[in-house]
Scaffold this active site. Structure first.
Site, PDB file in Angstrom:
ATOM      1  N   ASN A   1      25.608   3.320   5.843  1.00 52.22           N
ATOM      2  CA  ASN A   1      25.429   1.824   5.651  1.00 52.22           C
ATOM      3  C   ASN A   1      25.817   0.954   6.887  1.00 52.22           C
ATOM      4  O   ASN A   1      27.062   0.993   7.259  1.00 52.22           O
ATOM      5  CB  ASN A   1      26.048   1.051   4.402  1.00 52.22           C
ATOM      6  CG  ASN A   1      25.488   1.645   3.185  1.00 52.22           C
ATOM      7  OD1 ASN A   1      24.444   2.468   3.170  1.00 52.22           O
ATOM      8  ND2 ASN A   1      25.655   1.483   2.000  1.00 52.22           N
TER       9      ASN A   1
ATOM     10  N   ARG B   1      16.082   4.069  -3.386  1.00 49.82           N
ATOM     11  CA  ARG B   1      17.456   4.194  -3.710  1.00 49.82           C
ATOM     12  C   ARG B   1      18.233   3.293  -4.488  1.00 49.82           C
ATOM     13  O   ARG B   1      18.265   2.120  -4.316  1.00 49.82           O
ATOM     14  CB  ARG B   1      18.560   4.334  -2.460  1.00 49.82           C
ATOM     15  CG  ARG B   1      20.137   4.704  -2.604  1.00 49.82           C
ATOM     16  CD  ARG B   1      20.841   4.262  -1.390  1.00 49.82           C
ATOM     17  NE  ARG B   1      22.227   4.424  -1.609  1.00 49.82           N
ATOM     18  CZ  ARG B   1      23.050   3.568  -1.493  1.00 49.82           C
ATOM     19  NH1 ARG B   1      22.776   2.308  -0.459  1.00 49.82           N
ATOM     20  NH2 ARG B   1      24.511   3.579  -1.765  1.00 49.82           N
TER      21      ARG B   1
ATOM     22  N   HIS C   1      28.110   2.824  -7.702  1.00 46.24           N
ATOM     23  CA  HIS C   1      28.123   1.477  -6.491  1.00 46.24           C
ATOM     24  C   HIS C   1      28.954   0.455  -7.414  1.00 46.24           C
ATOM     25  O   HIS C   1      28.498  -0.734  -7.627  1.00 46.24           O
ATOM     26  CB  HIS C   1      26.597   1.009  -6.466  1.00 46.24           C
ATOM     27  CG  HIS C   1      26.645   0.195  -5.194  1.00 46.24           C
ATOM     28  ND1 HIS C   1      25.527   0.723  -4.214  1.00 46.24           N
ATOM     29  CD2 HIS C   1      26.895  -0.774  -4.965  1.00 46.24           C
ATOM     30  CE1 HIS C   1      25.349  -0.195  -3.262  1.00 46.24           C
ATOM     31  NE2 HIS C   1      26.317  -1.078  -3.343  1.00 46.24           N
TER      32      HIS C   1
ATOM     33  N   GLU D   1      21.496   1.927   3.919  1.00 47.86           N
ATOM     34  CA  GLU D   1      21.499   0.535   3.813  1.00 47.86           C
ATOM     35  C   GLU D   1      21.427  -0.219   5.265  1.00 47.86           C
ATOM     36  O   GLU D   1      22.288   0.250   5.972  1.00 47.86           O
ATOM     37  CB  GLU D   1      22.475  -0.137   3.034  1.00 47.86           C
ATOM     38  CG  GLU D   1      22.559  -0.100   1.427  1.00 47.86           C
ATOM     39  CD  GLU D   1      23.745  -0.663   1.064  1.00 47.86           C
ATOM     40  OE1 GLU D   1      24.323  -1.762   1.632  1.00 47.86           O
ATOM     41  OE2 GLU D   1      24.455  -0.109   0.050  1.00 47.86           O
TER      42      GLU D   1
ATOM     43  N   TYR E   1      25.479  -2.524   9.237  1.00 50.56           N
ATOM     44  CA  TYR E   1      24.862  -3.994   9.346  1.00 50.56           C
ATOM     45  C   TYR E   1      25.024  -4.595  10.708  1.00 50.56           C
ATOM     46  O   TYR E   1      24.292  -5.424  11.199  1.00 50.56           O
ATOM     47  CB  TYR E   1      25.406  -5.003   8.517  1.00 50.56           C
ATOM     48  CG  TYR E   1      24.907  -4.565   6.963  1.00 50.56           C
ATOM     49  CD1 TYR E   1      23.641  -4.982   6.379  1.00 50.56           C
ATOM     50  CD2 TYR E   1      25.209  -3.537   6.145  1.00 50.56           C
ATOM     51  CE1 TYR E   1      23.168  -4.718   5.170  1.00 50.56           C
ATOM     52  CE2 TYR E   1      24.990  -3.325   4.757  1.00 50.56           C
ATOM     53  CZ  TYR E   1      23.935  -3.768   4.377  1.00 50.56           C
ATOM     54  OH  TYR E   1      23.405  -3.498   3.272  1.00 50.56           O
TER      55      TYR E   1
HETATM   56  C1  BGC Z   1      26.739  -2.872  -0.100  1.00 48.56           C
HETATM   57  C2  BGC Z   1      25.781  -3.614  -0.747  1.00 48.56           C
HETATM   58  C3  BGC Z   1      25.922  -5.219  -0.339  1.00 48.56           C
HETATM   59  C4  BGC Z   1      25.513  -5.097   0.987  1.00 48.56           C
HETATM   60  C5  BGC Z   1      25.625  -6.546   1.801  1.00 48.56           C
HETATM   61  C6  BGC Z   1      26.991  -3.181   1.319  1.00 48.56           C
HETATM   62  O1  BGC Z   1      28.357  -3.279   1.700  1.00 48.56           O
HETATM   63  O2  BGC Z   1      26.557  -1.498  -0.385  1.00 48.56           O
HETATM   64  O3  BGC Z   1      25.921  -3.690  -2.194  1.00 48.56           O
HETATM   65  O4  BGC Z   1      24.984  -6.035  -0.908  1.00 48.56           O
HETATM   66  O5  BGC Z   1      26.378  -4.282   1.913  1.00 48.56           O
HETATM   67  O6  BGC Z   1      26.823  -6.896   2.038  1.00 48.56           O
END
Ligand code: BGC
Length: 449
Positions: free
Chosen positions: A301, A77, A120, A356, A303
């Site tokens: 995405n 991607r 992006h 992501e 985290y």
């Molecule tokens: C974004 C990336 C970023 C990653 C880590 C996401 O919000 O799409 O560009 O590097 O998180 O912060």
């Protein structure tokens, strides 16, 4: 440990974004984006870093695709830089098109399926000067750009993502002012911008469908899900309820799942949001139909998570005591992907890709010349265990992309946080050094059956 087998058809990939890796900022006819302007203004970026060179990917496509191939990636991607394709915002630049043609052809030669993100965050500065996402005409500008991508690449690129994380680029760039273009807009203004952004997405989808080239199209949303602090019915219920909050308090509303998900999948903004902000919003005939055209997939995405506890009244908790954190203090919450995929699937029933997910550390090259990153491997194992649980419970997840293939320019944090499977030795000519996690991921992909 859970058997991390997702079956033969699951798409294993890695992700990057143009401004974060390409460099070549003044080459190939590219014009400045808002990120060039922002990063070159003092005090916006950690240690005055910028993306002029980044990982020098612009000059190293062969080497980078070879690394992907060696890793066994099924998919890659990447994002296209609007200012490379259309330096004046509107007209094609053949050199820019050639650059991506070269990358795409290399990927395909090596059996790697391209997933292209149209946007992006690197808006051409010249379009920002005309009002950028604030100008309602931007949805037409974006449609023109999307049509060019479809025309030039659609014969080979069969998976397209219109926008990456609208909530983040809007909130961080136009409300909090820490990302480009660095503005502090009041909510009243942001409401119409949400609409402009969604319309741009809708018009891009229209172009994909018109071209009729069986391209699959989706959008990537960011989400930090609300998860139960304790495994009690009360916390589980409360977490789900908080997750579907419509953000009418005016604070963090741009981060809420339903602000984006409801218009995209149901063609209407949540009622609480309309009650609070409706007077700031102009919706023209046909807008909601454009916004809610059926999508082939939803990119997510994710985290980290926010814990929700009811034990002593409703509380939102960032971190369990002692829980792991990464180099920018995000908490490792193993069930993040479990909850985020379940919530979105339950709400919108659209096939999901994790576009992501990853861990940033302060990685170093050791004396043995290698980069040992056990925390990152641990993170991936935990998060994929959570994802597997969701899949086993029937959530339709089609693929997973690590963030990121390589260390890169982490926006306002510059080059400090390292998210890659491949280490970039910025001191020594951007040399690439695969980390231990690279070999771990390679092994995981190979073991799928
Ligand atoms: C974004 C990336 C970023 C990653 C880590 C996401 O919000 O799409 O560009 O590097 O998180 O912060």
């Amino acid at each position: 440990m859970t058997d991390l087998n997702f079956g033969k058809n699951f798409v294993w990939g890695a992700a990057t974004a143009a401004y974060q890796i390409e460099g070549g900022a003044y080459e190939g006819g590219r014009s400045p984006s808002i990120w060039d302007t922002f990063s070159h203004s003092p005090r916006n970026i950690k240690d005055f870093n910028n993306g002029d060179v980044a990982c020098d990917h612009f000059h190293r496509v062969d080497e980078d695709v070879a690394l992907m191939k060696e890793l066994g990636l099924k998919a890659y991607r990447f994002s296209v830089a609007w200012p490379r394709i259309m330096p004046d915002g509107f007209h094609e630049n053949q050199e820019g098109i050639q650059f991506y043609n070269y990358l795409i052809d290399k990927l395909l030669e090596n059996g790697i399926v391209p997933y292209m993100t149209m946007y992006h965050w690197d808006l051409p500065q010249c379009l920002q000067d005309m009002g950028g996402w604030e100008n309602p005409a931007i949805s037409d500008w974006f449609e023109n750009y999307a049509a060019s991508l479809v025309k030039n690449f659609g014969d080979r690129v069969k998976n397209m993502i219109t926008l990456n994380e609208p909530s983040i680029f809007l909130n961080m760039g136009y409300k909090e002012g820490v990302y480009a273009p660095g503005f502090h807009y009041p909510n009243e203004k942001l409401i119409q911008m949400v609409h402009n952004i969604l319309l741009a997405h809708g018009k891009a989808v229209r172009q994909v469908r018109l071209a009729n080239t069986n391209i699959k199209v989706g959008i990537t949303l960011a989400n930090t899900p609300d998860v139960p602090f304790e495994n009690t019915l009360e916390d589980i219920r409360q977490a789900a309820e908080s997750q579907s909050y419509t953000g009418d308090d005016g604070q963090y509303f741009l981060y809420e799942m339903r602000i984006w998900g409801d218009p995209l999948f149901y063609g209407k903004y949540p009622q609480g949001y309309l009650n609070r902000f409706g007077q700031n919003l102009t919706i023209n005939d046909g807008d909601m139909e454009l916004i809610s055209q059926p999508l082939d997939f939803l990119g997510l995405n994710s985290y980290s998570s926010v814990y929700v506890s009811k034990r002593n009244g409703l509380r939102f908790i960032q971190r369990r005591q002692g829980e792991a954190i990464n180099a920018i203090k995000w908490t490792t919450v193993p069930d993040t992907l479990y909850y985020v995929t379940k919530y979105f699937y339950d709400a919108y029933h659209c096939p999901i890709y994790i576009t992501e997910n990853g861990y940033c550390g302060n990685d170093v090259i050791s004396l043995d010349g290698k980069v040992h990153d056990p925390q990152r491997i641990d993170f991936y194992e935990k998060y994929l265990t959570g994802l597997k649980k969701a899949v086993d419970e029937g959530v339709d997840v089609r693929g997973y992309f690590t963030w990121s293939l390589m260390d890169n320019f982490e926006w306002d944090s510059g080059y400090d946080p390292r998210f890659g499977l491949v280490y970039i030795d910025y001191i020594n000519n951007c040399n690439r050094v695969p980390k231990d996690s690279y070999y771990w991921y390679k092994d995981l992909i190979q073991k799928q059956r």
